[in-house]
Design an enzyme around this catalytic site. Structure first.
Site, PDB file in Angstrom:
ATOM      1  N   CYS A  82      -6.905  -1.207   9.273  1.00  0.00           N
ATOM      2  CA  CYS A  82      -6.499  -1.979   8.096  1.00  0.00           C
ATOM      3  C   CYS A  82      -6.151  -0.962   7.019  1.00  0.00           C
ATOM      4  O   CYS A  82      -5.389  -0.036   7.302  1.00  0.00           O
ATOM      5  CB  CYS A  82      -7.588  -2.955   7.667  1.00  0.00           C
ATOM      6  SG  CYS A  82      -9.219  -2.227   7.453  1.00  0.00           S
ATOM      7  N   ASN A 109      -7.808  -9.575   2.154  1.00  0.00           N
ATOM      8  CA  ASN A 109      -8.692  -8.485   1.746  1.00  0.00           C
ATOM      9  C   ASN A 109     -10.059  -8.997   1.307  1.00  0.00           C
ATOM     10  O   ASN A 109     -10.337 -10.196   1.296  1.00  0.00           O
ATOM     11  CB  ASN A 109      -8.038  -7.654   0.632  1.00  0.00           C
ATOM     12  CG  ASN A 109      -7.725  -8.503  -0.594  1.00  0.00           C
ATOM     13  OD1 ASN A 109      -8.359  -9.518  -0.846  1.00  0.00           O
ATOM     14  ND2 ASN A 109      -6.732  -8.070  -1.362  1.00  0.00           N
ATOM     15  N   ASN A 161       0.812  -1.216   0.000  1.00  0.00           N
ATOM     16  CA  ASN A 161       0.000   0.000   0.000  1.00  0.00           C
ATOM     17  C   ASN A 161       0.846   1.267   0.000  1.00  0.00           C
ATOM     18  O   ASN A 161       0.324   2.355  -0.223  1.00  0.00           O
ATOM     19  CB  ASN A 161      -0.934   0.012   1.215  1.00  0.00           C
ATOM     20  CG  ASN A 161      -2.252  -0.695   0.943  1.00  0.00           C
ATOM     21  OD1 ASN A 161      -3.207  -0.117   0.453  1.00  0.00           O
ATOM     22  ND2 ASN A 161      -2.277  -1.978   1.251  1.00  0.00           N
ATOM     23  N   ASP A 210     -13.616  -2.458   7.118  1.00  0.00           N
ATOM     24  CA  ASP A 210     -13.923  -3.870   6.895  1.00  0.00           C
ATOM     25  C   ASP A 210     -13.301  -4.736   7.978  1.00  0.00           C
ATOM     26  O   ASP A 210     -13.949  -5.120   8.947  1.00  0.00           O
ATOM     27  CB  ASP A 210     -13.446  -4.301   5.509  1.00  0.00           C
ATOM     28  CG  ASP A 210     -14.284  -3.703   4.394  1.00  0.00           C
ATOM     29  OD1 ASP A 210     -15.513  -3.804   4.474  1.00  0.00           O
ATOM     30  OD2 ASP A 210     -13.712  -3.125   3.450  1.00  0.00           O
ATOM     31  N   ASP A 252      -8.641   0.879   4.854  1.00  0.00           N
ATOM     32  CA  ASP A 252      -9.605   1.972   4.956  1.00  0.00           C
ATOM     33  C   ASP A 252     -10.263   2.052   6.324  1.00  0.00           C
ATOM     34  O   ASP A 252     -10.922   3.043   6.621  1.00  0.00           O
ATOM     35  CB  ASP A 252     -10.689   1.814   3.877  1.00  0.00           C
ATOM     36  CG  ASP A 252     -10.112   1.898   2.473  1.00  0.00           C
ATOM     37  OD1 ASP A 252      -9.405   2.876   2.191  1.00  0.00           O
ATOM     38  OD2 ASP A 252     -10.365   0.976   1.663  1.00  0.00           O
ATOM     39  N   GLY A 253     -10.137   1.028   7.119  1.00  0.00           N
ATOM     40  CA  GLY A 253     -10.677   1.078   8.470  1.00  0.00           C
ATOM     41  C   GLY A 253     -12.164   0.824   8.560  1.00  0.00           C
ATOM     42  O   GLY A 253     -12.795   1.238   9.537  1.00  0.00           O
TER      43      GLY A 253
END
Length: 826
Positions: free
Chosen positions: A424, A334, A309, A429, A426-427
């Site tokens: 994670c 993911n 990332n 999922d 995007d925070g």
């Protein structure tokens, strides 16, 4: 409709001919009994066969679901009925391959395959050479992909009929107050301040200017100002800065969440406000001596993914930049990996269940057929069990990783009094899965019905889990201030690539006749995995939860159906903009009404719940966190009997049903016994009345005898001969008659030629009318005058004596000679 493994065995002559009814209004009227409120039939097919269980019936496409009604039973078949938003893929180019022991015939190609997000794969067969399949397929293709959010069934109800208990914002604020151990005021809660020595509630995001996917109220360390929050948000992906999700007022430890830091490609970018905010999460000491509190920064991703990332500016924190901290990676995959894993599991469960979408019998039943050598097992040989083990193990490994991560987080907060920050990419999922599951382990309140609702609304809804994207339904996005556009992405159609679906034949290339997955690239079973983890905890701690596994299944079905507005859109802000709360019904009220309808014995209740036994944190040891397949959800369509056979809850509910039936039978028996007792009492009273009437009749008869004797004596005194006779006619009358004739010796003698006769009749009291003026009285009463009956001003013969009739031969009186011998001496 018996079949032996292939749909060529279907006898279409046994199916009612649909064509004469297609245009009639009676068809729609016949479906009214099966439709929900505001549900309308859009397309319909008759004589359709559900290949899974070989049931024939009517298949209707409504504005809410695909509805299948049995032709023989006249009831809804649950297996063939699925909400439109639960449908993940449609395929009308299904190649059915007959089993080896059946003859290969030229089969009609009128099949429609429906793949659901709820582990369901169903296949419908239509009457050949009709247009029904095309009509149903075109309607599904159109209405399973609505043009905008307001085309969903949830918006079809009348807004004036919506009665929500309270706004989601108020419910979230009530949960914040509970965490601070304070009560929410009844009025003026919008302006009330909430803070203590270490944390505070801020409304800096009331207009969603700080972060569009966060709630309007946030809990942050008290030492952090609103300006610091704005500066810290620029360092996190999507401006999802670190905020507190759960706090322990006793130890001061907090569970916080955020998105990944934007550290750049070289992992060297820093932000002072972010570092200050993260450090403030563990500022309170663990004891009076002032020893520092440990801070764990949990990155849910694999380390390699976090590093990858960096190419997009993301990455992970460095413990050197955050004092007293430690960074750990959990290695959870993911959303795309999770989606593909579930797809493979669904295919295999369908291929080898007792109810398969290809209409074949269970694979276990053909294992012993050596001539076939297991030809139907896994598409070729028994070694495919290895494929099953890897497919099942892959999914269960994902579940175990989430369980282990959440359990470790809960243990550090509970036992070490450490603070934990979870993120994670995007925070929304993996972060939500871990934080919500850790809260469930830490706080017993979240293991109740009301607490479960508060937890879902806080960590899933308020903190912006993108339900619309994960479920593949439309949402809204601001465009030019007040305009909204549909957020949709191209479909993948990866479900048809599974090799285990070869029992139905290849799906073929994408064409006009094949509809690829209607969901976007971002669809994924994130919520399902979280519920799966809870089901594993239910198995480990059967008395720690107020709700049952069946409640979790119904909850998931409600979310997938989009029948309610709670889980529409991607964030609190979008739901507020679209007016979901005031336009759609509430799922929580629906589930609460379901429970209320069954009382304390409803299947949503866990019969083994013991809040006293588990009034603290649940900290399962690592050795116990070996998950098993959740049968309530994954096997309910393909193995309905096995999905509930070994479950304690199912056995209890079955026993409870038997107990309820026995109690009902007992109540009926008691009611019948009471009714019989009342009848006996009534018969006893009637018997007593009859006894009293008999006594009265006996007394009357005795009185009549005395009067007869007196009359006889009186008549004999004048020289008459008395002869009594009793008539047996219906009026039950006793007649006394006598005859008189003058003899030569001066005494009366009896002769055949009667000169004088007297007849007196006695009748029962029951035959005498209460009214003196009836016909009998008028004819016989000796006291009657020309003016009529003068009773009660004058005497009444009927009321005065039982003998009311006197008939005499007056001519005989005229011929009588009165002799002196009749009278005695003076």
């Amino acid at each position: 409709m018996d079949g032996s493994g292939s749909w060529d065995a279907i006898d279409w002559n046994q199916i009612e001919d649909p064509r004469p009814r297609r245009s009639g209004q009676a068809v729609k009227e016949s479906m009214d009994d099966f439709l929900l409120e505001e549900e309308e039939v859009l397309a319909q097919g008759h004589g359709v066969v559900l290949l899974n269980n070989r049931e024939a019936g009517t298949l209707s496409v409504t504005n809410f679901r695909l509805l299948f009604v049995s032709q023989a039973k006249k009831c809804v078949i649950e297996l063939g009925t699925i909400p439109l938003t639960t449908i993940e893929k449609l395929n009308d180019d299904v190649k059915l391959q007959p089993l080896p022991h059946l003859s290969d015939k030229n089969l009609p190609r009128e099949l429609l395959q429906v793949i659901g997000k709820d582990m369901r794969i169903i296949v419908f067969t239509f009457v050949p050479k009709t247009k029904q399949k095309n009509e149903v397929f075109d309607a599904l293709r159109r209405y399973t992909k609505p043009a905008n959010l307001w085309d969903l069934y949830a918006f079809s109800c009348d807004p004036s009929a919506i009665k929500n208990d309270s706004e989601p914002k108020r419910r979230l604020l009530r949960e914040y107050f509970r965490l601070f151990r304070r009560s929410l005021p009844l009025q003026g809660f919008e302006e009330v301040s909430l803070c203590n020595e270490w944390w505070r509630l801020t409304r800096v995001n009331s207009s969603y200017s700080l972060c569009s996917t966060y709630p309007s109220e946030l809990i942050v360390p008290r030492s952090i100002s609103d300006e610091d929050l704005f500066q810290a948000s620029t360092f996190r992906s999507g401006k999802r800065l670190p905020v507190i999700s759960w706090c322990d007022p006793g130890s001061g430890a907090v569970l916080a969440r955020s998105s990944q830091p934007m550290v750049g490609l070289m992992m060297n970018f820093r932000n002072n406000a972010d570092e200050k905010l993260v450090c403030a999460l563990s500022s309170r000491t663990t004891d009076e001596k002032g020893s520092p509190r440990k801070l764990y920064i949990i990155d849910a991703r694999p380390r390699a993914n976090a590093l990858a990332n960096g190419a997009k500016g993301g990455g992970s924190e460095s413990s050197s930049n955050y004092p007293r901290s430690e960074v750990l990676f959990l290695g959870i995959q993911n959303i795309h990996t999770m989606r593909d894993s579930l797809s493979r599991l669904r295919d295999y469960v369908d291929a080898h269940g007792s109810i398969s979408s290809n209409g074949s019998p269970s694979a276990v039943s053909v294992v012993g057929d050596r001539r076939n050598r297991g030809s139907t097992w896994g598409g070729g040989n028994l070694n495919s069990m290895t494929s099953f083990s890897s497919t099942l193990g892959e999914w269960l490994n994902h579940i175990q990783n989430i369980l282990v991560g959440a359990s470790w987080i809960a243990a550090q907060i509970s036992e070490e009094a450490a603070s934990v920050l979870v993120h994670c990419s995007d925070g929304w999922d993996r972060t939500t899965q871990l934080v919500a599951l850790a809260c469930l382990l830490l706080d017993p309140y979240y293991r109740t019905f009301s607490g479960f609702q508060a937890l879902v609304e806080k960590d899933w809804l308020a903190f912006g889990h993108p339900f619309a994207e994960r479920m593949g339904v439309p949402t809204v996005a601001e465009n030019g201030g007040s305009q909204y556009e549909l957020l949709r992405q191209p479909s993948l159609g990866n479900l048809s690539s599974s090799p285990s679906r070869n029992t139905l034949g290849p799906s073929g290339p994408s064409s006009n006749s094949s509809v690829q997955s209607q969901t976007s690239n971002n669809s994924s079973p994130i919520l399902l995995q979280w519920l799966d983890c809870i089901s594993q905890l239910l198995r480990l701690y059967p008395s720690a939860f107020q709700f049952s596994s069946k409640f979790l299944v119904d909850f998931m079905d409600c979310v997938l159906s989009c029948r309610f507005g709670n889980f529409l859109c991607n964030s609190e802000r979008e739901r507020e903009q679209s007016g979901v709360t005031n336009s759609c019904r509430c799922m929580w009220s629906y589930l609460a009404n379901l429970r209320a309808s069954g009382g304390n014995f409803h299947e949503h209740y866990n019969p083994f719940y013991d809040p006293i036994k588990h009034n603290g944190a649940l900290l399962p040891p690592a050795a116990a966190l070996a998950p098993t397949l959740w049968p309530w959800f994954y096997l309910r369509w393909t193995c309905p009997i096995e999905s509930q056979g070994g479950d304690l809850e199912s056995q209890w509910h079955a026993m409870n049903k038997q107990y309820a039936d026995a109690m009902k039978a007992k109540d009926i028996a008691e009611w019948r016994a009471k009714d019989i007792k009342l009848k006996l009492e009534s018969m006893k009273q009637d018997l007593q009345r009859e006894k009293r009437a008999s006594s009265t009749a006996l007394a009357t008869a005795q009185s009549a005898q005395r009067e007869n004797a007196a009359i006889k004596k009186a008549i004999e005194s004048i020289g008459c001969t008395i002869k009594f006779s009793t008539s047996e006619d219906e009026d039950r009358t006793e007649v006394l008659s006598c005859s008189l004739r003058r003899g030569a010796d001066g005494r009366a003698q009896q002769d055949e030629n009667v000169d004088f006769s007297v007849s007196i009749s006695a009748i029962e009291d029951s035959l005498v009318s209460d009214a003196p003026g009836d016909h009998f009285c008028e004819a016989l009463c000796p006291l009657r005058t020309r003016e009529g009956c003068r009773w009660p001003d004058a005497p009444c013969a009927q009321l005065g004596s039982q003998f009311v009739g006197l008939k005499a031969n007056f001519d005989a009186f005229d011929r009588l000679s009165i002799q002196d011998c009749y009278f005695g001496p003076e």
